[in-house]
Design a protein around this motif. Sequence first.
Motif, PDB file in Angstrom:
ATOM      1  N   GLU A 246       0.824  -1.212   0.000  1.00 49.64           N
ATOM      2  CA  GLU A 246       0.000   0.000   0.000  1.00 49.64           C
ATOM      3  C   GLU A 246       0.861   1.266   0.000  1.00 49.64           C
ATOM      4  O   GLU A 246       0.374   2.350   0.261  1.00 49.64           O
ATOM      5  CB  GLU A 246      -0.939  -0.012   1.207  1.00 49.64           C
ATOM      6  N   TYR A 247       2.159   1.103  -0.269  1.00 51.22           N
ATOM      7  CA  TYR A 247       3.131   2.187  -0.345  1.00 51.22           C
ATOM      8  C   TYR A 247       3.391   2.870   0.990  1.00 51.22           C
ATOM      9  O   TYR A 247       3.844   4.017   1.031  1.00 51.22           O
ATOM     10  CB  TYR A 247       2.743   3.220  -1.418  1.00 51.22           C
TER      11      TYR A 247
ATOM     12  N   VAL B 153       9.608   6.454   7.896  1.00 51.08           N
ATOM     13  CA  VAL B 153       8.934   5.188   8.203  1.00 51.08           C
ATOM     14  C   VAL B 153       7.499   5.477   8.650  1.00 51.08           C
ATOM     15  O   VAL B 153       7.229   6.435   9.376  1.00 51.08           O
ATOM     16  CB  VAL B 153       9.714   4.423   9.296  1.00 51.08           C
ATOM     17  N   ARG B 154       6.579   4.671   8.154  1.00 50.27           N
ATOM     18  CA  ARG B 154       5.134   4.721   8.416  1.00 50.27           C
ATOM     19  C   ARG B 154       4.406   5.850   7.672  1.00 50.27           C
ATOM     20  O   ARG B 154       3.214   6.014   7.804  1.00 50.27           O
ATOM     21  CB  ARG B 154       4.815   4.764   9.915  1.00 50.27           C
ATOM     22  N   GLU B 155       5.144   6.650   6.885  1.00 50.29           N
ATOM     23  CA  GLU B 155       4.508   7.638   6.011  1.00 50.29           C
ATOM     24  C   GLU B 155       4.177   6.948   4.692  1.00 50.29           C
ATOM     25  O   GLU B 155       4.794   5.956   4.322  1.00 50.29           O
ATOM     26  CB  GLU B 155       5.441   8.820   5.745  1.00 50.29           C
ATOM     27  N   ARG B 156       3.191   7.473   3.964  1.00 47.32           N
ATOM     28  CA  ARG B 156       2.854   6.890   2.657  1.00 47.32           C
ATOM     29  C   ARG B 156       3.775   7.473   1.596  1.00 47.32           C
ATOM     30  O   ARG B 156       3.955   8.687   1.514  1.00 47.32           O
ATOM     31  CB  ARG B 156       1.393   7.180   2.295  1.00 47.32           C
ATOM     32  N   TYR B 157       4.373   6.597   0.777  1.00 48.38           N
ATOM     33  CA  TYR B 157       5.222   7.057  -0.310  1.00 48.38           C
ATOM     34  C   TYR B 157       4.332   7.766  -1.335  1.00 48.38           C
ATOM     35  O   TYR B 157       3.283   7.243  -1.720  1.00 48.38           O
ATOM     36  CB  TYR B 157       5.959   5.881  -0.960  1.00 48.38           C
ATOM     37  N   PRO B 158       4.717   8.939  -1.814  1.00 49.74           N
ATOM     38  CA  PRO B 158       3.840   9.737  -2.693  1.00 49.74           C
ATOM     39  C   PRO B 158       3.813   9.239  -4.141  1.00 49.74           C
ATOM     40  O   PRO B 158       4.173   9.959  -5.069  1.00 49.74           O
ATOM     41  CB  PRO B 158       4.450  11.132  -2.592  1.00 49.74           C
ATOM     42  N   VAL B 159       3.352   8.018  -4.333  1.00 48.61           N
ATOM     43  CA  VAL B 159       3.327   7.437  -5.674  1.00 48.61           C
ATOM     44  C   VAL B 159       2.412   8.237  -6.615  1.00 48.61           C
ATOM     45  O   VAL B 159       2.632   8.280  -7.825  1.00 48.61           O
ATOM     46  CB  VAL B 159       2.927   5.944  -5.617  1.00 48.61           C
TER      47      VAL B 159
END
Length: 203
Positions: free
Chosen positions: A85-86, A106-112
């Motif tokens: 879930e990125y 860590v634990r942040e969402r990668y900005p895909v």
Amino acid sequence: MKSRFNTIDIRAIVSELQSFVGMRVNNVYDVDNKTYLIRLQKPESKAVLLVESGIRIHTTEFEWPKNMMPSGFAMKGNIILTDNEYTILNLLRFRTDEVQDVKFAVRERYPVDNAKGPEPPLSLERLNEVLANTPKGEQIKKVLNPHLSCGATLIEHCLMKFGFSSNAKIDEDFDLSKDGVKLLAALHSAEEFMEMTTNFKGQ
């Protein structure tokens, strides 16, 4: 010899790595301060992925020398490991992009979602518009790079393939009225290279 990964390399490796979807990361080992071996597995198969930050990504069967302990991702670099879930699980370097209001941690969402999508091919009319508003002496590859998804390296390759200088400049090595159609053909060639990477399987 190539020393950096470029757009077409990334596109090809992303296509090739689709065969690893569903595998889990078993271990990550340091080869050196910017090269990692990622051991992947699922019940019926295993693979080892070599990642050299900014230089290369590929599978390997070679027995690379490595630290015996799995990596703590403690060295400097820019590799980010996410889940499906990125969500960032681990990364080499924490950073914040204030312009895009993004935090790499860590634990942040990668900005895909911020990834640049493919650009539609330039028409001759649009190409003329872009180049007509460009100051004399500007390099064509630098002018076109923001308008194309293939990157400056592939643009340069296709310019040379069609007889232009690799550093062709507006109104010096290039005359829009005479060379526009040939330049468009070079850019279509670049798009064809990009299409070839869609189903790339290596070799």
